[in-house]
Design a protein around this motif. Structure first.
Motif, PDB file in Angstrom:
ATOM      1  N   UNK B   9      16.938   0.048   4.809  1.00  0.00           N
ATOM      2  CA  UNK B   9      17.751   1.417   4.552  1.00  0.00           C
ATOM      3  C   UNK B   9      16.721   2.203   3.314  1.00  0.00           C
ATOM      4  N   UNK B  33      13.352   8.673  20.316  1.00  0.00           N
ATOM      5  CA  UNK B  33      12.571   9.192  19.604  1.00  0.00           C
ATOM      6  C   UNK B  33      12.579   9.216  17.850  1.00  0.00           C
ATOM      7  N   UNK B  35      12.450  10.955  14.180  1.00  0.00           N
ATOM      8  CA  UNK B  35      12.471  12.123  13.282  1.00  0.00           C
ATOM      9  C   UNK B  35      12.269  12.039  11.867  1.00  0.00           C
ATOM     10  N   UNK B  37      13.204  13.686   8.285  1.00  0.00           N
ATOM     11  CA  UNK B  37      14.129  14.748   7.483  1.00  0.00           C
ATOM     12  C   UNK B  37      13.680  15.026   6.147  1.00  0.00           C
ATOM     13  N   UNK B  43      16.170  17.324  10.470  1.00  0.00           N
ATOM     14  CA  UNK B  43      15.258  16.578  10.928  1.00  0.00           C
ATOM     15  C   UNK B  43      14.248  17.261  12.063  1.00  0.00           C
ATOM     16  N   UNK B  86      13.314  10.889   4.910  1.00  0.00           N
ATOM     17  CA  UNK B  86      14.165  10.090   5.595  1.00  0.00           C
ATOM     18  C   UNK B  86      13.675   9.989   7.060  1.00  0.00           C
ATOM     19  N   UNK B  88      14.513   8.724  10.897  1.00  0.00           N
ATOM     20  CA  UNK B  88      15.504   8.540  11.795  1.00  0.00           C
ATOM     21  C   UNK B  88      14.959   8.272  13.270  1.00  0.00           C
ATOM     22  N   UNK B 101      21.719   8.110  16.903  1.00  0.00           N
ATOM     23  CA  UNK B 101      20.791   8.041  15.982  1.00  0.00           C
ATOM     24  C   UNK B 101      21.064   7.029  15.026  1.00  0.00           C
ATOM     25  N   UNK B 102      20.108   6.347  14.529  1.00  0.00           N
ATOM     26  CA  UNK B 102      20.300   5.058  13.586  1.00  0.00           C
ATOM     27  C   UNK B 102      20.529   5.684  12.119  1.00  0.00           C
ATOM     28  N   UNK B 103      21.038   4.649  11.156  1.00  0.00           N
ATOM     29  CA  UNK B 103      21.267   5.099  10.004  1.00  0.00           C
ATOM     30  C   UNK B 103      20.359   5.789   9.007  1.00  0.00           C
ATOM     31  N   UNK B 104      19.172   5.593   9.238  1.00  0.00           N
ATOM     32  CA  UNK B 104      17.700   6.014   8.635  1.00  0.00           C
ATOM     33  C   UNK B 104      17.138   5.143   7.751  1.00  0.00           C
TER      34      UNK B 104
END
Lengths: 114, 111
Positions: B9, B33, B35, B37, B43, B86, B88, B101-104
């Motif tokens: 995380x 994908x 991204x 941010x 993002x 961040x 993602x 999306x995942x939690x990043x």
């Protein structure tokens, strides 16, 4: 190049108040999305639209409504705001999301509900 | 709902180090994908991978899609402070009309 524009960028509401977030895109994209972003939870899809006059529910639609009366605009409404709706909201658009389509995001709207 | 878990995380490293970020799911995605941010911004897409086993390179960034299309990784070589942000991952459902999306992973690269 405006891309995706969100208004307002910041807003503070009291519990029970209503408001509308406006998203405008100038790329002639068919698909538009509203996401909310909370710490550690990434982006969660609220509602989306596959074209003018259409809307569909995403992962977390409760407490929100949307409208897509014009192709370039996608509105997100909160009828009776709750503290749990405090978040950063992102609008995105895409020309073709199928498999490889890129999402273009706005800069976000930070909403605080007291 | 298709879930994507990202790890770690948080990651804080020194400039010049290498790192790998993971994105895992029990579901199969038609594409995935990545991204990036930055604070106060939305993002921005880095890459899309479609084929199982696919590897894509973007300068110092290497992206891999798992053979079973359930997981992906992002490897950064010789990280720079400009890589801070961040990251993602996002998986497309079979219909291709929604991204999960995942939690990043929040990366900080110290000079």
């Amino acid at each position: 190049n405006a891309g995706v524009t969100q208004t307002p960028k910041f807003r503070v509401l009291k519990t029970g108040q209503s408001m509308t977030l406006l998203c405008a895109q100038d790329m002639n994209h068919e698909y538009m999305y509203w996401y909310r972003q909370d710490p550690g939870m990434g982006l969660r899809l609220i509602h989306y639209s596959v074209g003018e006059g259409t809307t569909a529910k995403g992962e977390v639609p409760d407490g929100y409504n949307v409208s897509r009366l014009k192709k370039q605009n996608f509105l997100l409404g909160l009828e009776s705001a709750a503290p749990s709706q405090t978040s950063v909201y992102f609008c995105a658009s895409s020309w073709d999301p199928r498999n490889t389509g890129e999402l273009f995001f706005g800069e976000g709207s930070r909403l605080t509900v007291l | 709902t298709q879930l994507l878990e990202q790890s770690p995380q948080f990651l804080s490293i020194q400039e010049g180090e290498n790192l790998t970020v993971y994105c895992n799911s029990s579901s199969v995605f038609s594409s995935l994908q990545w991204y990036r941010q930055e604070p106060g911004e939305g993002p921005v897409l880095l890459v899309t991978v479609v084929t199982g086993g696919e590897v894509k390179k973007l300068k110092r960034l290497t992206f891999q899609f798992g053979d079973a299309r359930k997981d992906s990784s992002l490897h950064i070589t010789a990280a720079q402070p400009g890589d801070t942000g961040l990251y993602l991952c996002a998986g497309a459902n079979n219909a291709g009309n929604m991204l999960t999306f995942g939690g990043g992973t929040r990366l900080m690269v110290k000079p």
